[in-house]
Motif scaffolding. Structure first.
Motif, PDB file in Angstrom:
ATOM      1  N   THR A  36      55.401   7.725  62.594  1.00 39.30           N
ATOM      2  CA  THR A  36      55.640   9.126  62.947  1.00 39.30           C
ATOM      3  C   THR A  36      54.528   9.984  62.355  1.00 39.30           C
ATOM      4  O   THR A  36      54.227   9.883  61.161  1.00 39.30           O
ATOM      5  CB  THR A  36      56.990   9.615  62.406  1.00 39.30           C
ATOM      6  N   ILE A  37      53.899  10.787  63.186  1.00 38.76           N
ATOM      7  CA  ILE A  37      52.856  11.694  62.721  1.00 38.76           C
ATOM      8  C   ILE A  37      53.250  13.112  63.129  1.00 38.76           C
ATOM      9  O   ILE A  37      53.514  13.384  64.308  1.00 38.76           O
ATOM     10  CB  ILE A  37      51.483  11.332  63.335  1.00 38.76           C
ATOM     11  N   LEU A  38      53.317  13.996  62.149  1.00 36.03           N
ATOM     12  CA  LEU A  38      53.740  15.374  62.397  1.00 36.03           C
ATOM     13  C   LEU A  38      52.538  16.263  62.720  1.00 36.03           C
ATOM     14  O   LEU A  38      51.411  15.987  62.301  1.00 36.03           O
ATOM     15  CB  LEU A  38      54.470  15.928  61.167  1.00 36.03           C
ATOM     16  N   ASP A  39      52.816  17.315  63.422  1.00 34.26           N
ATOM     17  CA  ASP A  39      51.792  18.315  63.714  1.00 34.26           C
ATOM     18  C   ASP A  39      51.755  19.322  62.565  1.00 34.26           C
ATOM     19  O   ASP A  39      51.918  20.531  62.765  1.00 34.26           O
ATOM     20  CB  ASP A  39      52.089  19.014  65.049  1.00 34.26           C
ATOM     21  N   LYS A  40      51.545  18.786  61.381  1.00 33.94           N
ATOM     22  CA  LYS A  40      51.514  19.611  60.173  1.00 33.94           C
ATOM     23  C   LYS A  40      50.515  18.990  59.205  1.00 33.94           C
ATOM     24  O   LYS A  40      50.558  17.792  58.943  1.00 33.94           O
ATOM     25  CB  LYS A  40      52.898  19.686  59.525  1.00 33.94           C
ATOM     26  N   LYS A  41      49.617  19.803  58.685  1.00 32.66           N
ATOM     27  CA  LYS A  41      48.540  19.317  57.845  1.00 32.66           C
ATOM     28  C   LYS A  41      48.918  19.335  56.358  1.00 32.66           C
ATOM     29  O   LYS A  41      49.729  20.150  55.914  1.00 32.66           O
ATOM     30  CB  LYS A  41      47.276  20.177  58.040  1.00 32.66           C
ATOM     31  N   ILE A  42      48.276  18.436  55.634  1.00 30.64           N
ATOM     32  CA  ILE A  42      48.380  18.432  54.175  1.00 30.64           C
ATOM     33  C   ILE A  42      47.035  17.969  53.622  1.00 30.64           C
ATOM     34  O   ILE A  42      46.348  17.140  54.243  1.00 30.64           O
ATOM     35  CB  ILE A  42      49.524  17.523  53.683  1.00 30.64           C
ATOM     36  N   THR A  43      46.636  18.508  52.492  1.00 30.14           N
ATOM     37  CA  THR A  43      45.377  18.140  51.854  1.00 30.14           C
ATOM     38  C   THR A  43      45.651  17.241  50.650  1.00 30.14           C
ATOM     39  O   THR A  43      46.529  17.549  49.833  1.00 30.14           O
ATOM     40  CB  THR A  43      44.586  19.382  51.399  1.00 30.14           C
ATOM     41  N   VAL A  44      44.903  16.146  50.582  1.00 32.12           N
ATOM     42  CA  VAL A  44      45.010  15.239  49.436  1.00 32.12           C
ATOM     43  C   VAL A  44      43.686  15.264  48.683  1.00 32.12           C
ATOM     44  O   VAL A  44      42.620  15.017  49.263  1.00 32.12           O
ATOM     45  CB  VAL A  44      45.338  13.794  49.875  1.00 32.12           C
ATOM     46  N   ARG A  45      43.757  15.603  47.403  1.00 32.60           N
ATOM     47  CA  ARG A  45      42.573  15.605  46.549  1.00 32.60           C
ATOM     48  C   ARG A  45      42.552  14.325  45.716  1.00 32.60           C
ATOM     49  O   ARG A  45      43.593  13.759  45.421  1.00 32.60           O
ATOM     50  CB  ARG A  45      42.590  16.831  45.633  1.00 32.60           C
ATOM     51  N   PHE A  46      41.350  13.917  45.306  1.00 34.78           N
ATOM     52  CA  PHE A  46      41.184  12.659  44.594  1.00 34.78           C
ATOM     53  C   PHE A  46      40.522  12.898  43.240  1.00 34.78           C
ATOM     54  O   PHE A  46      39.505  13.587  43.150  1.00 34.78           O
ATOM     55  CB  PHE A  46      40.363  11.682  45.442  1.00 34.78           C
ATOM     56  N   ASP A  47      41.110  12.284  42.225  1.00 35.43           N
ATOM     57  CA  ASP A  47      40.654  12.455  40.848  1.00 35.43           C
ATOM     58  C   ASP A  47      40.388  11.077  40.245  1.00 35.43           C
ATOM     59  O   ASP A  47      41.083  10.102  40.586  1.00 35.43           O
ATOM     60  CB  ASP A  47      41.725  13.201  40.039  1.00 35.43           C
ATOM     61  N   ALA A  48      39.406  10.984  39.346  1.00 35.44           N
ATOM     62  CA  ALA A  48      39.049   9.693  38.746  1.00 35.44           C
ATOM     63  C   ALA A  48      38.736   9.876  37.263  1.00 35.44           C
ATOM     64  O   ALA A  48      38.038  10.827  36.875  1.00 35.44           O
ATOM     65  CB  ALA A  48      37.843   9.090  39.462  1.00 35.44           C
ATOM     66  N   ASN A  49      39.233   8.952  36.440  1.00 31.57           N
ATOM     67  CA  ASN A  49      39.024   9.012  34.997  1.00 31.57           C
ATOM     68  C   ASN A  49      38.916   7.598  34.429  1.00 31.57           C
ATOM     69  O   ASN A  49      39.414   6.631  35.022  1.00 31.57           O
ATOM     70  CB  ASN A  49      40.206   9.715  34.299  1.00 31.57           C
ATOM     71  N   THR A  50      38.277   7.483  33.270  1.00 30.66           N
ATOM     72  CA  THR A  50      38.299   6.245  32.499  1.00 30.66           C
ATOM     73  C   THR A  50      38.784   6.574  31.101  1.00 30.66           C
ATOM     74  O   THR A  50      38.639   7.704  30.628  1.00 30.66           O
ATOM     75  CB  THR A  50      36.908   5.587  32.423  1.00 30.66           C
ATOM     76  N   SER A  51      39.365   5.575  30.449  1.00 29.31           N
ATOM     77  CA  SER A  51      39.925   5.796  29.117  1.00 29.31           C
ATOM     78  C   SER A  51      39.689   4.568  28.253  1.00 29.31           C
ATOM     79  O   SER A  51      39.373   3.485  28.758  1.00 29.31           O
ATOM     80  CB  SER A  51      41.430   6.097  29.226  1.00 29.31           C
TER      81      SER A  51
END
Length: 208
Positions: A68-83
């Motif tokens: 199912t794919i909706l006619d509604k947008k969403i933004t996904v941001r990507f974060d990266a870290n090391t520890s």
């Protein structure tokens, strides 16, 4: 008579007090070890609870893509870290993507070992807002397995995911248009070489 009567209570109370102190000490030790045992038992149960419910921003692992794919947008941001002093350069290839809810997307992260020695890492992950974890579904992810990088090696690591269309029915996420997916790589011991594993099995069984 007075001296005997004064000494009697004191001499009779001493053994009782010792028994009482011993009982308290044993009870405290039993309570301590019981709590430690419960803590270790709770770790896998808590992890299972987080994966099923998305509690704490834990994402979901699925086998199939959304139908199912909706006619509604969403933004996904990507974060990266090391520890933990892991000597890697780790970052997303793209910083964000705007997609339809329910649409399956492929994005990539990059990792580079900046030392002259092989190193290994394990990725922890979560999403924010944390309530969105129950609706963030991964079909494929480098975080499903540990990663080993040779000296100076560069590696592209894919993530295939979609946002569950049911997210639009979650009252606590009403009005949320952006989700952040975050990874942190931690160092782990290098896995034993295959040849070494074979030698261990040979020694243990007496034969190959």
């Amino acid at each position: 008579m007075t001296e005997e009567s004064n000494q009697s209570p004191g001499t009779s109370a001493t053994p009782k007090r010792k028994v009482s102190d011993r009982t308290i000490a044993v009870s405290c030790l039993a309570f301590f070890f019981g709590m430690v045992g419960m803590a270790f038992a709770a770790v896998p149960l808590y992890a299972m609870f987080c994966q099923v419910t998305g509690y704490g921003g834990t994402t979901q692992r699925v086998e199939q893509m959304s139908d199912t794919i909706l006619d509604k947008k969403i933004t996904v941001r990507f974060d990266a870290n090391t520890s933990g002093g892991l000597p890697w350069h780790f970052e997303p290839v793209q910083r964000d993507v705007t997609m339809n809810i329910g649409e399956t997307k492929l994005i990539k992260y990059e990792a580079r070992n900046i030392t002259d020695k092989p190193t290994a890492g394990r990725a922890a992950f979560n999403v924010t807002p944390m309530a969105a974890g129950a609706y963030f579904n991964k079909v494929e992810c480098f975080c499903f397995t540990d990663t080993v990088l040779k000296p100076g090696e560069d590696l592209e690591m894919p993530v295939v995911f979609f946002v569950d269309p049911d997210i639009v029915n979650a009252p606590e996420l009403k009005g949320v248009n952006t989700i952040t997916l975050s990874y942190t790589f931690f160092p782990i011991p290098m896995p034993a070489p295959v040849a070494a594993n074979a030698d261990v099995k040979k020694n243990a069984s007496g034969q190959l």
